[in-house]
Each structure stands twice: as C-alpha cells, then as structure tokens.
Design a protein around this motif. Structure first.
Motif, mmCIF file in Angstrom:
data_model
loop_
_atom_site.group_PDB
_atom_site.id
_atom_site.type_symbol
_atom_site.label_atom_id
_atom_site.label_comp_id
_atom_site.label_asym_id
_atom_site.label_seq_id
_atom_site.Cartn_x
_atom_site.Cartn_y
_atom_site.Cartn_z
ATOM 1 N N ASP A 190 2.644 -4.227 3.610
ATOM 2 C CA ASP A 190 3.872 -3.472 3.343
ATOM 3 C C ASP A 190 3.445 -2.045 3.023
ATOM 4 O OD1 ASP A 190 6.234 -2.350 2.452
ATOM 5 O OD2 ASP A 190 6.627 -3.876 0.930
ATOM 6 N N LEU A 191 3.553 -1.156 4.021
ATOM 7 C CA LEU A 191 3.153 0.247 3.851
ATOM 8 C C LEU A 191 4.321 1.041 3.301
ATOM 9 C CD1 LEU A 191 1.117 1.043 7.074
ATOM 10 C CD2 LEU A 191 0.289 1.111 4.734
ATOM 11 N N ARG A 192 4.112 1.689 2.176
ATOM 12 C CA ARG A 192 5.118 2.551 1.556
ATOM 13 C C ARG A 192 4.616 3.990 1.696
ATOM 14 N NH1 ARG A 192 7.917 -0.865 -2.343
ATOM 15 N NH2 ARG A 192 7.810 -2.924 -1.399
ATOM 16 N N LEU A 193 5.265 4.752 2.562
ATOM 17 C CA LEU A 193 4.798 6.105 2.872
ATOM 18 C C LEU A 193 5.652 7.143 2.177
ATOM 19 C CD1 LEU A 193 4.120 5.565 6.666
ATOM 20 C CD2 LEU A 193 2.604 5.163 4.727
ATOM 21 N N THR A 231 0.067 8.409 -10.037
ATOM 22 C CA THR A 231 -0.308 7.055 -10.419
ATOM 23 C C THR A 231 0.310 6.108 -9.401
ATOM 24 O OG1 THR A 231 -0.370 5.469 -12.231
ATOM 25 C CG2 THR A 231 1.654 6.772 -12.000
ATOM 26 N N LEU A 232 0.175 4.838 -9.603
ATOM 27 C CA LEU A 232 0.787 3.878 -8.685
ATOM 28 C C LEU A 232 2.255 3.677 -9.031
ATOM 29 C CD1 LEU A 232 -1.840 1.008 -8.336
ATOM 30 C CD2 LEU A 232 -1.262 2.762 -6.674
ATOM 31 N N SER A 233 3.087 3.594 -8.009
ATOM 32 C CA SER A 233 4.489 3.242 -8.210
ATOM 33 C C SER A 233 4.564 1.774 -8.617
ATOM 34 C CB SER A 233 5.285 3.475 -6.923
ATOM 35 O OG SER A 233 5.263 4.830 -6.569
ATOM 36 N N LEU A 287 -6.094 6.587 8.680
ATOM 37 C CA LEU A 287 -7.000 5.613 8.091
ATOM 38 C C LEU A 287 -6.553 4.159 8.223
ATOM 39 C CD1 LEU A 287 -8.061 7.224 4.684
ATOM 40 C CD2 LEU A 287 -9.499 6.811 6.676
ATOM 41 N N ILE A 288 -5.273 3.912 7.997
ATOM 42 C CA ILE A 288 -4.829 2.523 7.881
ATOM 43 C C ILE A 288 -4.453 1.913 9.230
ATOM 44 C CG2 ILE A 288 -3.122 0.997 6.827
ATOM 45 C CD1 ILE A 288 -3.037 3.012 4.492
ATOM 46 N N ALA A 289 -3.596 2.575 9.992
ATOM 47 C CA ALA A 289 -3.106 1.999 11.248
ATOM 48 C C ALA A 289 -4.240 1.540 12.179
ATOM 49 C CB ALA A 289 -2.167 2.970 11.955
ATOM 50 N N PRO A 290 -5.313 2.324 12.355
ATOM 51 C CA PRO A 290 -6.376 1.863 13.251
ATOM 52 C C PRO A 290 -7.088 0.587 12.764
ATOM 53 C CG PRO A 290 -6.552 4.229 12.882
ATOM 54 C CD PRO A 290 -5.534 3.706 11.906
ATOM 55 N N LEU A 291 -7.049 0.320 11.456
ATOM 56 C CA LEU A 291 -7.745 -0.842 10.903
ATOM 57 C C LEU A 291 -6.883 -2.105 10.853
ATOM 58 C CD1 LEU A 291 -9.541 0.886 7.898
ATOM 59 C CD2 LEU A 291 -10.496 0.331 10.144
ATOM 60 N N ILE A 318 0.853 -1.186 0.000
ATOM 61 C CA ILE A 318 0.000 0.000 0.000
ATOM 62 C C ILE A 318 0.887 1.234 0.000
ATOM 63 C CG2 ILE A 318 -1.791 1.281 1.235
ATOM 64 C CD1 ILE A 318 -2.541 -1.394 2.608
ATOM 65 N N GLU A 319 0.600 2.166 -0.918
ATOM 66 C CA GLU A 319 1.339 3.428 -0.992
ATOM 67 C C GLU A 319 0.401 4.569 -0.589
ATOM 68 O OE1 GLU A 319 4.337 5.121 -4.206
ATOM 69 O OE2 GLU A 319 2.272 5.170 -4.938
ATOM 70 N N THR A 320 0.838 5.373 0.370
ATOM 71 C CA THR A 320 0.018 6.494 0.826
ATOM 72 C C THR A 320 0.902 7.512 1.544
ATOM 73 O OG1 THR A 320 -2.064 7.069 1.936
ATOM 74 C CG2 THR A 320 -0.615 5.494 3.077
ATOM 75 N N ARG A 321 0.283 8.553 2.033
ATOM 76 C CA ARG A 321 0.983 9.584 2.805
ATOM 77 C C ARG A 321 1.073 9.149 4.273
ATOM 78 N NH1 ARG A 321 1.794 13.446 -0.431
ATOM 79 N NH2 ARG A 321 0.405 14.032 -2.117
#
Length: 189
Positions: free
Chosen positions: A39-42, A49-51, A21-25, A11-14
């Motif tokens: 695998d979080l890519r921050l 677009t998507l990397s 949004l993500i960590a609590p879930l 997952i790629e996000t800020r």
C-alpha cells in the motif's frame, strides 16, 4: 520452519522516490513474498515522522534523533538542466547568478520561494529564482523542462532518460547544486 511474511506493508514516500526506487523492485519483491500486499501512500508534503498506520517511510535525509529506526538506502545528486531549444533561444547561463535573468521552473511547496543553493570553491550561495511554472510535482517539472519552458534543478535520476535522449542538457556542471539546503542528499528508510 519460518512462516512466510503476510499482510499489508504500508509505505509512505514521495511520488518521485516511489517511481525511482520502489516501482522497479515491486515485481521481484512480490514474487519472493506473494502473501504481502503493498500500500503505497505518496505525498509531496514535508515528512518529519511517520504518519499513523505507516510501516515504512522512505524520504530524503536522515531523520532527526527519535524512536524511529533509520537506515540510509542510497545517495542522490542534483544538477541544473535545460533543453537545447531553451538554451538556443535564451543563452546558456555561465554562473548561478545568471539564472536570475532566466525562466527557472522549480519545485515549491505552497507559496514558498524556489530556492537553489550553489557551491564551488569559495562560492556558496542560496538564491531565490523566478519563473513561469512552479509545482510540487517533479514529473510535471521534468516535462516542462523537456518542452523548453526553462531551467530546472532536479535529481539526476529524474532527468536520466531525457539527458540520454538529448532532450535536456546539464548546465553549470562545475557547481554543486541543491534544492534541499544540504548537498549531502541521502535517501533513508
């Protein structure tokens, strides 16, 4: 019967969206899908677009028409914040134009200007603000505002706890504000 999904979900996000949004879930998701690894890519870089090798991108705004499937997850709102100590020392801005004489700490990429757009009725103006701190990290800016360093425009979710604890107050409440050019702040996958 259906096979349990397995493997790595990239997952790629800020960083801020990840924390909000993500960590609590993650605990509930990983309990339901124990064979999935996340695998979080921050990044704070602009994401058009998507990397390569990314399965899911979560970002502000709806992607331009492309081959990507885009779904709106939620909507967020931005507001203007300062600490009570800062306002006691320097006064409370009553209009967005008053911010031109305040220390505005803001989010910026590289050498780009810090630009905030305000709207109320017929008033709709983008303005470049100045201040002693600029960063591409929203957590650093939140801490700077709580510490009394200046005024900041941030997403409500970023300032929610500090607001509830009285460490910051919302100012210029009668105005809509955005750092992102648009007031329609979708978060999409």
């Amino acid at each position: 019967y259906a096979k349990m999904p397995e493997g790595t979900l990239r997952i790629e996000t800020r960083p801020g969206l990840s924390a909000w949004l993500i960590a609590p879930l993650l605990p509930k998701f990983l309990a339901a899908y124990p064979t999935i690894r996340i695998d979080l890519r921050l990044t704070n870089e602009p994401m058009e677009t998507l990397s390569p090798n990314i399965d899911l991108g979560i970002r502000y705004g709806l992607a331009a028409p492309s081959s990507l499937v885009t779904r709106k997850l939620t909507t967020t709102r931005q507001a203007t914040y300062a600490s009570p100590d800062y306002l006691a020392a320097f006064g409370t801005p009553e209009t967005p134009l008053d911010l031109l004489s305040h220390n505005c700490v803001g989010f910026a990429y590289g050498d780009n200007d810090i630009t905030w757009r305000y709207r109320k009725g017929d008033f709709d103006q983008s303005m470049t603000v100045q201040g002693s701190v600029r960063s591409n990290d929203v957590n650093t800016l939140r801490r700077a505002v709580v510490a009394g360093l200046g005024v900041n425009v941030a997403h409500e979710w970023m300032m929610e706890n500090a607001l509830r604890e009285g460490k910051v107050v919302e100012i210029l409440k009668d105005y809509e504000v955005t750092t992102m050019g648009t007031f329609d702040l979708h978060v999409s996958a």
